[in-house]
Structure formats: C-alpha cells, structure tokens
Design a protein around this motif. Structure first.
Motif, PDB file in Angstrom:
ATOM      1  N   UNK A  28       8.127  25.699  62.429  1.00 45.32           N
ATOM      2  CA  UNK A  28       7.637  24.376  62.074  1.00 45.32           C
ATOM      3  C   UNK A  28       7.287  24.340  60.586  1.00 45.32           C
ATOM      4  N   UNK A  29       7.410  23.159  59.980  1.00 42.47           N
ATOM      5  CA  UNK A  29       7.131  22.995  58.540  1.00 42.47           C
ATOM      6  C   UNK A  29       7.873  24.064  57.738  1.00 42.47           C
ATOM      7  N   UNK A  30       9.159  24.190  58.044  1.00 40.31           N
ATOM      8  CA  UNK A  30       9.967  25.287  57.520  1.00 40.31           C
ATOM      9  C   UNK A  30      10.133  25.260  56.009  1.00 40.31           C
ATOM     10  N   UNK A  31      10.067  24.091  55.391  1.00 37.98           N
ATOM     11  CA  UNK A  31      10.379  24.005  53.962  1.00 37.98           C
ATOM     12  C   UNK A  31       9.430  24.844  53.116  1.00 37.98           C
ATOM     13  N   UNK A  32       8.133  24.749  53.382  1.00 38.03           N
ATOM     14  CA  UNK A  32       7.165  25.539  52.623  1.00 38.03           C
ATOM     15  C   UNK A  32       7.315  27.016  52.917  1.00 38.03           C
ATOM     16  N   UNK A  33       7.562  27.344  54.191  1.00 37.12           N
ATOM     17  CA  UNK A  33       7.764  28.749  54.563  1.00 37.12           C
ATOM     18  C   UNK A  33       8.993  29.313  53.855  1.00 37.12           C
ATOM     19  N   UNK A  34      10.074  28.546  53.849  1.00 36.46           N
ATOM     20  CA  UNK A  34      11.314  28.972  53.195  1.00 36.46           C
ATOM     21  C   UNK A  34      11.096  29.212  51.714  1.00 36.46           C
ATOM     22  N   UNK A  82      16.244  17.321  58.303  1.00 41.62           N
ATOM     23  CA  UNK A  82      15.297  18.281  58.877  1.00 41.62           C
ATOM     24  C   UNK A  82      13.933  18.169  58.209  1.00 41.62           C
ATOM     25  N   UNK A  83      13.929  17.893  56.913  1.00 41.86           N
ATOM     26  CA  UNK A  83      12.657  17.747  56.214  1.00 41.86           C
ATOM     27  C   UNK A  83      11.817  16.601  56.734  1.00 41.86           C
ATOM     28  N   UNK A  84      12.459  15.611  57.350  1.00 41.11           N
ATOM     29  CA  UNK A  84      11.721  14.469  57.905  1.00 41.11           C
ATOM     30  C   UNK A  84      10.933  14.841  59.158  1.00 41.11           C
TER      31      UNK A  84
END
Length: 221
Positions: A63-69, A147-149
């Motif tokens: 979940x909330x992958x963008x920051x993790x990535x 996906x970011x949405x």
C-alpha cells in the motif's frame, strides 16, 4: 466475448496501447548515448533498480507504494530521494513521449471509434501516470485511473474497481484489455470482470488476441 453485454472497456497502457519492446529499444539507445556522454552508469543502474523494486512491490501488493518505492530505490542506489524521483520521471515518463506515436499498435483508433459508436465507455488503467502517454498515442478516454490514484499496483483490483465505479459499470459488463495475465488479467478476475490479453501465442486459461484487427474486434464488435 459478448460485446452486447459490455458497457465499459478498460485498457492498460504500456504494452497494450503501444509496442513496449520497440519503445524500450529506442529508450535503451538514448540511455546508452547518455551514459557515454556522461561517462557514468548511474542513471541506467538507478532505472534498473527502480523497475525491479516496482515489480516486487506489485507482487507484494504494498500500500502507498510510491513513497516506499522512492525510499527503497534511494537506499539501494545511495542517492537522495529527490534525485531518484527526478530521474524516474524524466526517463520513464517524459522522454518516452516522443516515441510513443511511432510505437502505437495499428487498429486502435478504429477500435476506439467502434466502441464509442456502440455506446461503450472507454477507461484507462495504468500502473504509471497515463495522461501524457495517452495524449501521445492520439487516443482519448472517458476515464483515467492510475496506480498512484489508489495507492497500489496491479494485480490488486482497487484501480479497476475505481474505474468501474466512476463509469457506473458492473463487473459483468466490464472488460479489461491488457498484455500481462499476471497483472491485468488477475486484476480483472479478482474484480469479477472479463479479461482480454494481447499475446502472439495462446495462453492457457485466457482469452487472447494478437492484433487490434483480429475478428474479435473487427467482426464481433
């Protein structure tokens, strides 16, 4: 496919609207020139790490992958997160735009026109930002979900579920058109929607098509 029962056609972008292999070859050439001119492999190494981590986060449905990535790539490459974000945006979102039109699959404008003439709504569901890429193809959609949405990558069904909700479409009247059964196809099945997978060869358990000029689109629709 019973197109009479379909009210919403949802398209993936990369590898579905355009030939991703052809695009990646063009980008590999640009990246090689960049590495030679800069005398550094920093950018290709960063992009490789970024892609690998993104695939893993999709598999793990983080979940909330963008920051993790962003943070994990920065840690692996020993670069500031801002640098990772800037290079990923430049090389994965901005630079490819100039090549997308030349890589677009044949038959798509006619298919989009045919869908609209039959009263179907068209949606885009992409794991990457899609507005600029869609514009570069010369195509248009009624709904765009990335996906970011929704904070999670395919095969998690949340993105497809949001597209259906925005369209007011039931799963039984929705078809997801993509090129990866393990991503696009799985998201469709988990949502209760139909799946069509673009593939040059048959894939057991999946309905496939090779081109957008197949009878599936030109005769049955």
């Amino acid at each position: 496919m019973d197109w009479n029962a379909v009210t919403l056609a949802v398209f993936d972008v990369d590898g579905t609207l355009y030939n991703q292999r052809r695009l990646r070859l063009k980008m590999a050439y640009e990246l090689l020139l960049h590495a030679l001119r800069s005398r550094s492999l920093r950018t290709p190494r960063l992009l490789a790490a970024y892609r690998r981590l993104r695939e893993q986060l999709a598999d793990d449905e983080v979940q909330d992958f963008e920051q993790v990535l962003l943070m994990q790539t920065a840690g692996r490459c020993r670069l500031p997160p801002a640098t990772v974000a800037a290079l990923a945006t430049e090389w994965l979102e901005q630079r490819p735009l100039r090549h997308i039109a030349a890589c677009r699959y044949d038959g798509l404008p006619e298919l989009f026109q045919r869908l609209r003439a039959r009263g179907k709504r068209i949606a885009i569901l992409s794991d990457y930002p899609a507005q600029a890429k869609l514009q570069a193809t010369g195509l248009a959609a009624d709904i765009i979900v990335c996906a970011g949405d929704v904070g999670v990558l395919k095969p998690h069904p949340r993105g497809l579920q949001l597209a259906m909700a925005l369209a007011g479409a039931a799963p039984a009247s929705t078809v997801m058109i993509g090129d990866r059964p393990e991503r696009d196809g799985a998201a469709a099945r988990r949502s209760g929607a139909h799946a069509l997978i673009k593939s040059r060869r048959p894939l057991p358990g999946w309905q496939t098509f090779a081109t957008y000029r197949d009878p599936l689109f030109t005769v049955q629709l």
